[in-house]
Design a protein around this motif. Structure first.
Motif, short mmCIF file in Angstrom:
data_model
loop_
_atom_site.label_atom_id
_atom_site.label_comp_id
_atom_site.label_asym_id
_atom_site.label_seq_id
_atom_site.Cartn_x
_atom_site.Cartn_y
_atom_site.Cartn_z
N ILE A 105 0.82 -1.12 0.01
CA ILE A 105 0.11 -0.02 0.10
C ILE A 105 0.88 1.17 0.19
CG2 ILE A 105 -1.78 1.19 1.11
CD1 ILE A 105 -2.77 -1.39 2.53
N ALA A 106 0.73 2.01 -1.13
CA ALA A 106 1.70 3.00 -1.33
C ALA A 106 1.31 4.46 -0.51
CB ALA A 106 2.12 3.28 -2.84
N ALA A 107 0.99 4.21 0.64
CA ALA A 107 0.67 5.54 1.31
C ALA A 107 1.57 5.57 2.64
CB ALA A 107 -0.79 5.37 1.93
N PRO A 108 1.91 6.68 3.16
CA PRO A 108 2.79 6.98 4.10
C PRO A 108 2.75 5.98 5.44
CG PRO A 108 2.32 9.08 3.31
CD PRO A 108 1.44 8.16 2.80
N GLU A 109 1.55 6.05 6.02
CA GLU A 109 1.58 5.26 7.27
C GLU A 109 1.61 3.91 6.97
OE1 GLU A 109 -2.14 6.13 9.38
OE2 GLU A 109 -1.43 8.45 9.53
N GLU A 110 1.05 3.37 5.85
CA GLU A 110 1.11 1.84 5.44
C GLU A 110 2.52 1.45 5.08
OE1 GLU A 110 -3.12 3.17 5.28
OE2 GLU A 110 -1.25 4.28 4.73
N GLN A 111 3.18 2.46 4.58
CA GLN A 111 4.69 1.96 4.40
C GLN A 111 5.46 2.04 5.39
OE1 GLN A 111 6.24 1.70 0.90
NE2 GLN A 111 4.38 1.11 0.58
N ALA A 112 5.08 2.88 6.60
CA ALA A 112 6.03 2.87 7.73
C ALA A 112 5.61 1.68 8.73
CB ALA A 112 5.34 4.04 8.54
N GLU A 113 4.48 0.92 8.49
CA GLU A 113 4.11 -0.23 9.08
C GLU A 113 4.98 -1.20 8.52
OE1 GLU A 113 -0.51 -0.51 10.29
OE2 GLU A 113 0.03 -0.48 8.16
N ALA A 115 8.04 -0.83 7.14
CA ALA A 115 9.23 -0.49 7.77
C ALA A 115 9.52 -0.94 9.09
CB ALA A 115 9.56 0.73 7.46
N ALA A 116 8.54 -0.96 9.74
CA ALA A 116 8.53 -1.30 11.37
C ALA A 116 8.79 -2.79 11.49
CB ALA A 116 7.55 -0.70 12.13
N LEU A 117 8.03 -3.22 10.53
CA LEU A 117 8.21 -5.11 10.69
C LEU A 117 9.64 -5.44 10.20
CD1 LEU A 117 4.57 -5.84 9.51
CD2 LEU A 117 5.33 -6.01 11.60
N ARG A 118 10.17 -4.91 9.11
CA ARG A 118 11.47 -5.22 8.78
C ARG A 118 12.32 -4.83 9.69
NH1 ARG A 118 10.23 -3.36 2.61
NH2 ARG A 118 9.44 -5.30 1.62
N ALA A 120 12.23 -4.88 12.79
CA ALA A 120 11.82 -5.91 13.76
C ALA A 120 12.57 -7.17 13.49
CB ALA A 120 10.45 -6.02 14.41
N GLY A 121 13.16 -7.34 12.49
CA GLY A 121 13.60 -8.60 11.93
C GLY A 121 12.87 -9.46 11.13
N LEU A 122 11.58 -9.17 10.56
CA LEU A 122 10.73 -9.90 9.64
C LEU A 122 11.20 -9.75 8.22
CD1 LEU A 122 7.32 -9.65 11.20
CD2 LEU A 122 8.73 -11.99 11.07
N GLN A 123 11.24 -10.78 7.37
CA GLN A 123 11.36 -10.69 5.94
C GLN A 123 10.09 -10.62 5.47
OE1 GLN A 123 13.55 -13.76 4.22
NE2 GLN A 123 14.62 -14.30 6.09
N VAL A 124 9.84 -9.29 5.04
CA VAL A 124 8.37 -8.74 4.47
C VAL A 124 8.43 -8.77 2.85
CG1 VAL A 124 6.53 -7.19 4.59
CG2 VAL A 124 7.93 -7.69 6.61
N HIS A 125 7.59 -9.77 2.30
CA HIS A 125 7.45 -9.81 1.01
C HIS A 125 6.06 -8.81 0.54
CE1 HIS A 125 10.39 -12.81 0.09
NE2 HIS A 125 9.93 -13.08 1.31
N THR A 126 6.15 -7.75 -0.21
CA THR A 126 5.17 -7.16 -0.48
C THR A 126 4.49 -7.28 -1.91
OG1 THR A 126 6.15 -4.97 -1.10
CG2 THR A 126 5.56 -5.34 1.24
N VAL A 127 3.15 -7.23 -2.28
CA VAL A 127 2.70 -7.84 -3.42
C VAL A 127 1.58 -6.71 -3.64
CG1 VAL A 127 1.32 -9.50 -4.62
CG2 VAL A 127 2.81 -9.78 -2.97
N TRP A 128 1.74 -5.90 -4.92
CA TRP A 128 0.93 -4.91 -5.30
C TRP A 128 -0.10 -5.33 -6.09
CZ3 TRP A 128 0.56 0.16 -4.96
CH2 TRP A 128 -0.49 0.97 -5.56
N HIS A 129 -1.50 -5.19 -5.70
CA HIS A 129 -2.66 -5.89 -6.36
C HIS A 129 -3.63 -5.21 -6.35
CE1 HIS A 129 -4.59 -7.85 -3.04
NE2 HIS A 129 -3.38 -7.95 -2.55
N SER A 130 -3.80 -3.99 -5.75
CA SER A 130 -5.20 -3.22 -5.69
C SER A 130 -5.72 -2.48 -6.71
CB SER A 130 -5.01 -2.10 -4.41
OG SER A 130 -4.22 -1.07 -4.61
N SER A 131 -4.71 -2.42 -7.88
CA SER A 131 -5.35 -1.99 -9.03
C SER A 131 -5.94 -2.80 -9.89
CB SER A 131 -4.35 -1.00 -9.54
OG SER A 131 -3.02 -1.78 -9.87
#
Length: 435
Positions: A105-113, A115-118, A120-131
């Protein structure tokens, strides 16, 4: 990789679900779907609750349906009543997961979430699919997105671009992790009840009576509504009726389900194309595609501009942002003295829904007539609208304010002229003339 967390955000469905697909393709032995509930106590800088009763009720209903959908697949949806940055690392440690897959989700608060998970040590894979269309399909890199919608649309149509076919509902999912916690402070039912709060009163005047009948939150109702909308042949009349103010059928009413991701835009478009193949394509059915392209445009604009869309000046030159607290309070209460605007805000407060035409009129009046900060209005719509969408809400308010992508530098709608055009007999103003 034994366990993968699937964090569902604004994609609360099983059909056309690329996040689930991506998680399954990682080859994990166990899969745990999870949702983090919003903080219902959060307030805005303007002093009101960030998520109002209609949004809370709609989201709770959506998640209740999603719980059942996962159960039907012999899986489970884990519901956490804490912010993602706190809850997900704890859950990951509990179940032995290091990898998480979620919607981008390309909005600031959602991007910050993320970043915080990464962090914290998690490997986060993001998938663009809302459009409807994927950014990789566009005729140019997102960084070169046209600054105005019309050239964007024309280029898409000249290139003959079409969305990918929607994914089917998975036949099965990997099993849940054996370390899944068996006890939690709240059961899913308790968590959803706390989210929903006191149910809003049903209002028979509503153009989207979600508290009655089949218009409920969630994927099941979304797909039923889509099918019935097409079966009644309503796409053919959409362009003619889309500026209506009252009743269910003047617009598609897809937006409440699109907003939570209970309905995929690609699913809606695929079924619309089937409708056109059988019944013919007309201006009305084309206009539904047109509106979904607008929705895409605001998403791609976020990919291009990011946090700049959340500045007081938006994409415009630096300038003072006026605001009048008294005028804003009167607008929120539907007590400005302007009949059409007041009727619109009363409908919004009573039902959580408002026609697109009146959203524009109300926004214009707040900014250009009452001299208020457009961000305050955007925050009010975020709280009130059950079909709130971060991309479209921000993009449309910037557009009206002249701080976004409007080539005219902003739009002022004369409410008297709008009333004469779209409510000539005053029926709408009479309907919502009192609180």
């Amino acid at each position: 990789m034994s366990t993968v967390l699937v964090w569902l955000r604004n994609d609360l469905r099983l059909h056309d679900q690329p996040v689930l697909q991506a998680a399954c393709q990682l080859g994990a032995q166990h899969l745990l779907p999870v949702v983090c509930l919003p903080d219902v106590q959060a307030t805005t800088r303007w002093g009101f609750a960030r998520i109002g009763p209609h949004r809370r009720a709609w989201l709770a209903n959506t998640l209740q349906n999603l719980l059942q959908r996962f159960q039907d697949l012999r899986s489970k949806l884990c519901i956490l009543n804490q912010p993602a940055a706190i809850a997900l690392p704890v859950l990951a440690r509990t179940v032995g997961a290091t990898t998480l897959v979620c919607e981008d989700i390309a909005a600031p608060e959602e991007q910050a979430e993320v970043a915080a998970l990464r962090a914290a040590g998690l490997q986060v894979h993001t998938v663009w699919h809302s459009s409807l269309l994927h950014p990789a399909q566009l005729p140019w890199p997102v960084a070169q997105l046209p600054a105005v919608f019309t050239p964007f649309r024309q280029a898409i149509e000249r290139a003959g671009l079409q969305p990918a076919a929607p994914l089917p509902v998975p036949a099965a999912l990997p099993p849940l992790p054996p370390e899944l916690p068996t006890a939690s402070p709240d059961t899913p039912a308790q968590a959803l009840a706390a989210l929903a709060g006191l149910p809003p009163a049903a209002d028979a005047r509503s153009a989207f009576p979600y508290l009655q009948g089949h218009l409920q939150g969630g994927e099941s109702a979304a797909l039923t509504h889509l099918r019935q909308y097409l079966e009644r042949g309503l796409p053919h009349s959409y362009k003619r009726t889309r500026n209506g103010l009252m009743g269910l059928n003047y617009s598609s009413k897809w937006s409440p389900w699109l907003a939570t991701g209970a309905l995929s835009p690609r699913q809606a478009m695929a079924q619309l194309r089937q409708f056109e193949a059988t019944h013919g394509a007309r201006d009305g059915s084309y206009w539904l595609w047109f509106e979904l392209l607008w929705r895409d445009y605001f998403r791609f604009l976020h990919l291009q501009q990011g946090a700049a869309l959340y500045r007081a000046r938006g994409l415009g030159p630096a300038q003072a942002t006026p605001h009048n607290d008294q005028h804003f309070a009167a607008w929120c209460a539907g007590q400005t003295g302007q009949p059409l605007v007041d009727a619109a805000i009363r409908e919004l407060a009573a039902t959580g829904y408002l026609s697109n035409r009146l959203r524009q009129v109300a926004a214009s009046y707040l900014i250009h007539d009452l001299g208020c900060d457009w961000r305050a209005g955007a925050a009010w719509f975020e709280a009130q609208l059950l079909d709130y969408d971060v991309y479209s809400n921000q993009g449309n308010w910037l557009y009206i304010a002249g701080r976004g992508t409007d080539p005219r530098g902003g739009r002022r709608f004369d409410p008297v002229k709008q009333a004469a055009t779209y409510d000539p007999d005053g029926a709408y103003q009479r309907l919502w003339g009192t609180a």
